[in-house]
Scaffold this active site. Structure first.
Site, PDB file in Angstrom:
ATOM      1  CE1 TYR A 288      -3.938  -2.248   1.245  1.00 33.55           C
ATOM      2  CE2 TYR A 288      -2.070  -3.470   2.138  1.00 33.55           C
ATOM      3  CZ  TYR A 288      -3.404  -3.404   1.781  1.00 33.55           C
ATOM      4  OH  TYR A 288      -4.212  -4.514   1.953  1.00 33.55           O
ATOM      5  CG  HIS A 299      -9.034  -1.916  -3.196  1.00 35.55           C
ATOM      6  ND1 HIS A 299      -9.391  -3.220  -2.907  1.00 35.55           N
ATOM      7  CD2 HIS A 299     -10.190  -1.236  -3.385  1.00 35.55           C
ATOM      8  CE1 HIS A 299     -10.719  -3.321  -2.920  1.00 35.55           C
ATOM      9  NE2 HIS A 299     -11.219  -2.137  -3.209  1.00 35.55           N
ATOM     10  CE  LYS A 330      -4.678  -6.406  -4.848  1.00 36.96           C
ATOM     11  NZ  LYS A 330      -5.322  -5.181  -4.400  1.00 36.96           N
TER      12      LYS A 330
END
Length: 352
Positions: A288, A299, A330
């Protein structure tokens, strides 16, 4: 236009220069001839733009393709990719990197190429060092790198490859002033002190609360906190505090590649990022950029795998990792150590 096969080139007379070189940007000039790479000649031969002779015999496309495949490793793969790019409207030139590709609207001798492309088969493993070396070569001349992987059904998947300078927005976590001890259990560490547990979880977003009193830490989190003086870890068998070297030795018996993971974890944390396990996504870490609250974690942006200097990618495994990362929005990142520093590169599917 008739060309002559000469080794790994097809030579055409000067009458071909205006149409093929000046207008369509095929080949390269050599004295009063136009030289075509084998893949260019095959493409033009298949479209009846040229004919090719060898030892006084006119070659069919089949004959030429077989000869070219014997002369150049993975010629068939390069042809598949070259044809795909040309039919998508790109100007492509063969090079030591397989291909140089010009951006849409760009042309050879008019604008610089944008990409270096490497063509590989899904069947051949790729050493990490080779991939990084190719990427560095592209960066050195300000090009972007593309990896074209051709599967056994001749479908092509294009991957963009880039170095990644990961940075986060977390401030430095201060050393907690509250007392407390943690215990190294079978394959994890538990902090028994409630105040310390909440401090580390709420301020550094470390670990996972087992209940409202105790915090469970992964081995890599524990080693990081121990090495930075933020935690004391006791051996469950002796009750004595573990030094960082002893902790790493003990953890490495549980997890073979632990020390490499710890180096990557430490570097990511030092870059202001929050790092958690990536097990659910099949990777070492999910990462993160910034977390405002332990109750409202956003997320993660990256999935990160730590790979050793001698790592060899199996391309099916690589494809699986990248596809999963992309499917959950991602970015797939690989971390490796070079000259004592951790470096990162990203791999992601792209559309041309």
């Amino acid at each position: 236009m008739i060309g002559t096969l000469k080794g790994d080139r097809v030579a055409l007379g000067k009458e071909s220069i205006d149409e093929l070189y000046n207008t369509l940007y095929y080949g390269r000039l050599k004295e009063n001839e136009l030289e075509l790479a084998l893949v260019e000649a095959a493409y033009l031969l298949d479209r009846d733009k040229i004919s090719v002779e060898h030892e006084g015999k006119k070659l069919s496309f089949r004959d030429f393709f077989i000869i070219a495949s014997q002369a150049q490793e993975y010629f068939e793969l390069k042809y598949i990719v070259y044809r795909d790019l040309r039919e998508r409207g790109y100007y492509v030139q063969p090079s030591v990197t397989d291909f140089r590709i010009y951006p849409r609207g760009g042309k050879p001798n008019v604008s610089p190429s944008k990409y270096f492309m490497h063509v590989v088969t899904e069947r051949k493993p790729m050493p990490m060092q080779q991939l990084v070396s190719n990427l560095q070569a592209a960066v050195n001349v300000r090009k972007e790198m593309i990896l074209a992987i051709v599967d056994e059904e001749s479908d092509i998947t294009y991957y963009g490859v880039k170095f990644n300078n990961l940075k986060g927005g977390m401030g430095e976590l201060k050393v907690p002033s509250v007392p407390g001890a943690a215990t190294f259990l079978e394959d994890r560490v538990v902090i028994w002190d409630t105040e310390l547990s909440k401090f580390l979880h709420n301020n550094g977003f470390h670990g996972n609360m087992l209940d409202d009193k105790r915090l469970q830490l992964s081995l890599v989190e524990s080693a990081y906190l121990l090495s930075t003086g933020r935690l004391e870890v006791l051996d469950s068998a002796t009750g004595k505090p573990l030094e960082i070297g002893d902790f790493i030795e003990k953890a490495s018996r549980i997890e073979e590649l632990f020390e490499g993971k710890l180096k990557v974890y430490t570097d990511l944390r030092n870059r202001g990022l929050v790092v958690k396990t990536g097990f659910k996504f099949g990777s070492n870490f999910r990462v993160y950029e910034k977390v405002e609250s332990a109750e409202k974690i956003p997320h993660s942006k990256f999935l990160v795998d730590s790979v050793g200097a001698g790592h060899v990618f199996q391309l099916q495994d690589m494809s699986r990792s990248i596809r999963l990362a992309n499917s959950v929005r991602k970015e797939m990142v690989f971390a490796f150590e070079k000259n004592g520093e951790i470096q990162y590169f990203s791999l992601g599917r792209i559309k041309l």
